[in-house]
Design a protein around this motif. Structure first.
Motif, PDB file in Angstrom:
ATOM      1  N   GLU A  22       0.831  -1.207   0.000  1.00 41.16           N
ATOM      2  CA  GLU A  22       0.000   0.000   0.000  1.00 41.16           C
ATOM      3  C   GLU A  22       0.863   1.253   0.000  1.00 41.16           C
ATOM      4  O   GLU A  22       0.481   2.267  -0.607  1.00 41.16           O
ATOM      5  N   ARG A  29      -4.808   7.865   2.994  1.00 42.01           N
ATOM      6  CA  ARG A  29      -5.962   7.783   3.900  1.00 42.01           C
ATOM      7  C   ARG A  29      -6.218   6.341   4.327  1.00 42.01           C
ATOM      8  O   ARG A  29      -6.376   6.043   5.493  1.00 42.01           O
ATOM      9  N   ARG A  30      -6.259   5.453   3.372  1.00 42.48           N
ATOM     10  CA  ARG A  30      -6.476   4.039   3.671  1.00 42.48           C
ATOM     11  C   ARG A  30      -5.293   3.486   4.467  1.00 42.48           C
ATOM     12  O   ARG A  30      -5.464   2.690   5.378  1.00 42.48           O
ATOM     13  N   SER A  32      -3.430   5.070   6.561  1.00 44.14           N
ATOM     14  CA  SER A  32      -3.512   5.539   7.939  1.00 44.14           C
ATOM     15  C   SER A  32      -4.370   4.609   8.787  1.00 44.14           C
ATOM     16  O   SER A  32      -3.998   4.231   9.892  1.00 44.14           O
ATOM     17  N   THR A  33      -5.491   4.193   8.254  1.00 44.18           N
ATOM     18  CA  THR A  33      -6.393   3.288   8.972  1.00 44.18           C
ATOM     19  C   THR A  33      -5.751   1.916   9.144  1.00 44.18           C
ATOM     20  O   THR A  33      -5.770   1.344  10.236  1.00 44.18           O
ATOM     21  N   ARG A  34      -5.180   1.384   8.084  1.00 47.53           N
ATOM     22  CA  ARG A  34      -4.526   0.062   8.158  1.00 47.53           C
ATOM     23  C   ARG A  34      -3.340   0.094   9.099  1.00 47.53           C
ATOM     24  O   ARG A  34      -3.102  -0.841   9.848  1.00 47.53           O
ATOM     25  N   CYS A  35      -2.564   1.167   9.031  1.00 47.82           N
ATOM     26  CA  CYS A  35      -1.382   1.292   9.876  1.00 47.82           C
ATOM     27  C   CYS A  35      -1.797   1.336  11.345  1.00 47.82           C
ATOM     28  O   CYS A  35      -1.195   0.660  12.181  1.00 47.82           O
ATOM     29  N   ALA A  36      -2.827   2.084  11.655  1.00 49.53           N
ATOM     30  CA  ALA A  36      -3.303   2.168  13.043  1.00 49.53           C
ATOM     31  C   ALA A  36      -3.797   0.804  13.518  1.00 49.53           C
ATOM     32  O   ALA A  36      -3.522   0.393  14.654  1.00 49.53           O
ATOM     33  N   GLY A  37      -4.502   0.086  12.662  1.00 51.03           N
ATOM     34  CA  GLY A  37      -4.981  -1.248  13.028  1.00 51.03           C
ATOM     35  C   GLY A  37      -3.843  -2.217  13.260  1.00 51.03           C
ATOM     36  O   GLY A  37      -3.855  -2.998  14.220  1.00 51.03           O
ATOM     37  N   THR A  40      -2.089  -1.366  16.536  1.00 49.11           N
ATOM     38  CA  THR A  40      -2.890  -1.809  17.678  1.00 49.11           C
ATOM     39  C   THR A  40      -2.710  -3.304  17.910  1.00 49.11           C
ATOM     40  O   THR A  40      -2.495  -3.747  19.039  1.00 49.11           O
ATOM     41  N   GLN A  86       3.565   6.067  12.583  1.00 49.08           N
ATOM     42  CA  GLN A  86       2.190   6.568  12.649  1.00 49.08           C
ATOM     43  C   GLN A  86       2.169   8.090  12.496  1.00 49.08           C
ATOM     44  O   GLN A  86       1.322   8.646  11.804  1.00 49.08           O
ATOM     45  N   ASP A  90       0.253  10.030   9.553  1.00 54.16           N
ATOM     46  CA  ASP A  90      -0.756  11.043   9.881  1.00 54.16           C
ATOM     47  C   ASP A  90      -0.432  12.393   9.253  1.00 54.16           C
ATOM     48  O   ASP A  90      -1.328  13.134   8.870  1.00 54.16           O
TER      49      ASP A  90
END
Length: 132
Positions: A22, A29-30, A32-37, A40, A86, A90
Motif C-alpha cells: 500500500e 488515507r487508507r 492511515s487506517t490500516r497502519c493504526a490497526g 494496535t 504513525q 498522519d
C-alpha cells in the motif's frame, strides 16, 4: 503456545507485506487506517507477551532471563518505531522517508520474530497449550 505464537507472527508478517504494498501505491488515507490497526494488533501482542508470557517463562525457565530481557528491550524499540511511522502517516509526509522508516520497522520485526521463535517456541510448547 509456541506454535500459536509463530502463527501470530506469520499473520503480522503478512500484514507488513500488505502495508508495504500500500505504501508503494500511495493511498495515504487508507494506509492511515490500516497502519493504526496493525499497530494496535502488534501492541496488544507485545503487551500480552510482556505482561503474561515472559514472566511465566522466566519463572519456569530462569535460564531464559537474558533472552526475555532482550525481547523486552526490542519491544520498546519497535514501539518507538511504530510511533514514528504513525506520525509520518498522519502527517502525510515525504513518501520516501515513510517507506524508509517502514522498512526499518519491518527489518526490526523480522529480526525480533525470528529471534523469539528460535529461543522461545520450544519452551512455550512445553509450558502451555495454544489458546482456544
Amino acid at each position: 503456545m509456541g506454535d500459536w505464537i509463530v502463527e501470530v507472527h506469520d499473520w503480522l508478517r503478512a500484514e507488513l507485506k500488505e502495508l508495504r504494498a500500500e505504501l508503494d501505491c500511495g493511498t495515504p488515507r487508507r494506509l492511515s487506517t490500516r497502519c493504526a490497526g496493525f499497530c494496535t494488533a502488534l501492541t496488544k501482542h507485545h503487551t500480552g507477551e510482556g505482561a503474561n508470557l515472559f514472566p511465566l517463562l522466566g519463572e519456569r525457565f530462569p535460564a531464559l532471563a537474558p533472552t526475555l530481557a532482550k525481547l523486552d528491550e526490542e519491544h520498546v524499540v519497535v514501539a518507538r518505531l511504530q510511533e514514528d511511522i504513525q506520525r509520518l502517516v498522519d502527517q502525510e509526509t515525504d513518501p520516501v522517508k515513510l517507506r524508509a522508516e517502514f522498512d526499518r520497522l519491518r527489518s526490526e520485526l523480522d529480526s525480533h520474530f525470528d529471534y523469539e521463535e528460535r529461543t522461545l517456541v520450544a519452551a512455550l510448547n512445553a509450558l502451555l497449550p495454544a489458546p482456544g
